[in-house]
Every structure is written in structure tokens, then in C-alpha cells.
Design a protein around this motif. Sequence first.
Motif, mmCIF file in Angstrom:
data_model
loop_
_atom_site.group_PDB
_atom_site.id
_atom_site.type_symbol
_atom_site.label_atom_id
_atom_site.label_comp_id
_atom_site.label_asym_id
_atom_site.label_seq_id
_atom_site.Cartn_x
_atom_site.Cartn_y
_atom_site.Cartn_z
ATOM 1 N N THR A 36 -10.541 19.179 16.299
ATOM 2 C CA THR A 36 -9.893 17.908 16.624
ATOM 3 C C THR A 36 -8.519 18.079 17.248
ATOM 4 O O THR A 36 -8.005 17.157 17.877
ATOM 5 C CB THR A 36 -9.738 17.040 15.362
ATOM 6 N N GLY A 37 -7.893 19.234 17.042
ATOM 7 C CA GLY A 37 -6.542 19.453 17.548
ATOM 8 C C GLY A 37 -5.466 19.015 16.579
ATOM 9 O O GLY A 37 -4.278 19.267 16.800
ATOM 10 N N GLU A 38 -5.859 18.334 15.482
ATOM 11 C CA GLU A 38 -4.875 17.898 14.486
ATOM 12 C C GLU A 38 -4.420 19.084 13.639
ATOM 13 O O GLU A 38 -5.202 19.996 13.356
ATOM 14 C CB GLU A 38 -5.480 16.823 13.583
ATOM 15 N N THR A 39 -3.173 19.050 13.205
ATOM 16 C CA THR A 39 -2.622 20.129 12.391
ATOM 17 C C THR A 39 -1.861 19.570 11.191
ATOM 18 O O THR A 39 -1.419 18.421 11.199
ATOM 19 C CB THR A 39 -1.661 21.010 13.213
ATOM 20 N N LYS A 40 -1.717 20.397 10.176
ATOM 21 C CA LYS A 40 -0.863 20.084 9.031
ATOM 22 C C LYS A 40 -0.614 21.373 8.263
ATOM 23 O O LYS A 40 -1.286 22.392 8.485
ATOM 24 C CB LYS A 40 -1.498 19.020 8.126
ATOM 25 N N LYS A 41 0.339 21.341 7.356
ATOM 26 C CA LYS A 41 0.631 22.513 6.540
ATOM 27 C C LYS A 41 0.049 22.325 5.151
ATOM 28 O O LYS A 41 0.165 21.250 4.556
ATOM 29 C CB LYS A 41 2.146 22.745 6.438
ATOM 30 N N ILE A 42 -0.605 23.354 4.656
ATOM 31 C CA ILE A 42 -1.061 23.390 3.268
ATOM 32 C C ILE A 42 -0.336 24.580 2.648
ATOM 33 O O ILE A 42 -0.593 25.725 3.011
ATOM 34 C CB ILE A 42 -2.586 23.570 3.179
ATOM 35 N N GLY A 43 0.573 24.282 1.754
ATOM 36 C CA GLY A 43 1.425 25.330 1.214
ATOM 37 C C GLY A 43 2.287 25.881 2.339
ATOM 38 O O GLY A 43 2.941 25.129 3.081
ATOM 39 N N TYR A 94 0.964 27.595 4.888
ATOM 40 C CA TYR A 94 0.063 27.942 5.981
ATOM 41 C C TYR A 94 -0.135 26.785 6.967
ATOM 42 O O TYR A 94 -0.333 25.629 6.559
ATOM 43 C CB TYR A 94 -1.291 28.383 5.428
ATOM 44 N N ASN A 95 -0.094 27.117 8.253
ATOM 45 C CA ASN A 95 -0.407 26.148 9.293
ATOM 46 C C ASN A 95 -1.921 26.004 9.394
ATOM 47 O O ASN A 95 -2.633 26.994 9.536
ATOM 48 C CB ASN A 95 0.141 26.628 10.649
ATOM 49 N N CYS A 96 -2.397 24.772 9.303
ATOM 50 C CA CYS A 96 -3.845 24.531 9.273
ATOM 51 C C CYS A 96 -4.280 23.621 10.415
ATOM 52 O O CYS A 96 -3.509 22.781 10.888
ATOM 53 C CB CYS A 96 -4.250 23.917 7.935
ATOM 54 N N PHE A 97 -5.532 23.797 10.829
ATOM 55 C CA PHE A 97 -6.129 23.007 11.891
ATOM 56 C C PHE A 97 -7.358 22.277 11.342
ATOM 57 O O PHE A 97 -8.069 22.796 10.482
ATOM 58 C CB PHE A 97 -6.525 23.902 13.068
ATOM 59 N N THR A 148 -6.892 27.855 8.226
ATOM 60 C CA THR A 148 -5.702 28.521 8.734
ATOM 61 C C THR A 148 -6.063 29.805 9.472
ATOM 62 O O THR A 148 -6.607 30.741 8.874
ATOM 63 C CB THR A 148 -4.686 28.820 7.615
ATOM 64 N N PRO A 149 -5.754 29.893 10.773
ATOM 65 C CA PRO A 149 -5.991 31.129 11.512
ATOM 66 C C PRO A 149 -5.048 32.250 11.102
ATOM 67 O O PRO A 149 -5.205 33.393 11.528
ATOM 68 C CB PRO A 149 -5.762 30.726 12.971
ATOM 69 N N GLU A 150 -4.059 31.937 10.251
ATOM 70 C CA GLU A 150 -3.158 32.964 9.748
ATOM 71 C C GLU A 150 -3.878 33.921 8.792
ATOM 72 O O GLU A 150 -3.379 35.008 8.503
ATOM 73 C CB GLU A 150 -1.957 32.310 9.067
#
Length: 309
Positions: free
Chosen positions: A142-149, A151-154, A221-223
Motif C-alpha cells: 500500500t505504501g503506508e508506513t508506521k513505526k512499531i517499537g 522498527y520502520n514498518c510497511f 519491517t525490511p530492517e
Amino acid sequence: MKKFSLTLIAIFCSSVASFAQEFQGMAVYESKTSTAEFKARMDGNKDITPEMRKMMEERMKKMFEKTFILNFDKTSSIYKEEEKLEAPGQNAGRMRMMSSMMGGGGTYYKNVKEKTYTVDKEFMGKEFLIVDSLPKLKWKMTGETKKIGDYNCFKATAIKSVDASDFRNARLKKEGEAKKEGEAKKGEEVKKEEASKEKRGGFMMSEFDMPKEIEITAWYTPEIPINQGPEGYWGLPGLILEVNDGKTVIMCSKLVMNSKDKVEIKPSKNGKVVKQKEYDEIVTKKMEEMREQWQTQGGGNRNMIRMGH
């Protein structure tokens, strides 16, 4: 969208380069399934005393709120409910069965390289080992992002078929729907069903609807660039930290990478080997037998039906 893709590729490549050749991680997930429909039905039942309601809500909390541990490496993982000491009692077997139907119990092993999974389940005193191919979900980014803890998440979405033995997404029929279906049955059968329901003071399988498919929302998270996630979720370019699975939300609350304490990641070997479809058919058949038995005996027989071999 092009900028988003380039950013994602950059993060993914950077993360891969930073990973050691051999690694292992552990993620803790909190799973919570909505009980709003059940509580609303209790609100409309004047026969349920405050004491009964409290007891029922405590049981629902045990069934619908769980903690799971995911241990993973580059290609495989094991996902298991956190063990808790349970007080012994005559309903222990029934509670284990209900827990299994609500996503708990057993060890879920995934091998994303071989695209297979293995999960051991106990149902009505019999052990099963489900061995099957991982379902391939058609994820949409979707292109939307947010942080969980930290980690950058998509965000990604997909449509998933529901296993017939997974009752977490079962929907209580509205009273009008159940009555309309009841009127279509033979008169004597309806009387038995209503009498059985009244004596049990509980819900019957005929009062539920099971969806064929549900929409899944996942945050990854691609991290942590591995094809893993809770339960049977996989196939995204990063570890899945959150899943909204119909009526259930699974959220990562803790993540530990490369701990000194390593866990052996391998599938269980106990139980009768079956495919997922076979197991679903066994569960639905036995649940129907239980419903018919309760109707015939007026809910008086609380013993479990023995599984055939």
C-alpha cells in the motif's frame, strides 16, 4: 511510488549486508480476538447472573487473549503459545480443545525455503500432525508506513481463505437469522433443538456463520529481512510484526536478535499425519456429532466423544 520503491530497496539491501552469516531471533506476539458479539449476546440474556457472566468472561479471556513466541532463523521458524500452569479440573480437556480451535495449542513450524508447514494439534484426546504446503498469499503493497517499537514498518494487504477448523472468525448469527433457519426445519427437530439450547444455557454450532475468506492487513519491517511472521504468515520482504486477521489482532511486543541462548528450530513429529483439509473435515464432523448428541440427550451428557482411529 518510485521513491517509495527505491527507499524500500535501499533499506532491504542495507539490512541484508548488516546481518551475520548465521543468526537467530525471537519475537513475542500478543494475540487478541474480539469478543464483542458474545458479550452483546450475554447482555441480552436475562438468565445470566453476574457470577455466571464473570466466569464466562474469564474463560473467554483465556481462549481469546494469548501470548505466543516465534523463534526464527533465515529459512524456518517455530511459533508456540506461551506455556502457563493451568489448575487441574474436569473441564481441562474441553478447554484445551477450545483453545486449539481459537488458534492456541501445538507448535507451528514453517520452512519458507521449502514452502511447507507442520503443526501438531490435539483434538478430543487424539493427536494430529498437519503437514501441508504454505498458502501463498497475494500481498498488495500500500505504501503506508508506521513505526512499531524501534522498527520502520510497511503495510501490505491480502485475501486469505479461512480454515474450517479455525473458529476465531466465526460470527454469531442474528437472532432473526437463526429463527428463520429454524422454521425451515422439521417441527420435532426444532423443538428438540430449542429444548436442548434452553437446558444447556449455551450456544450451538448452528448459531454460527463461518466466512470463506477474510482480508488480512500486515505490517512488516525490511530492517529484519526474512520471510517470516506469526502463525502461517510469510512472503513479505521483512519480518511481520503486526497482523489484523479478521477479528484477531496479533502484535509483536518484544524482539530479541542473536541471543546467546539458541533454540532448536524443527517440526514436531507426534501425531497422525494429515493434510489441513483432512483435519478441518475431522473437526467439523465431530463438532456436528456433538451438536446432535446434545440435542438428543438434552445437553445432559457432558462427556467428550471418543475419537475413532
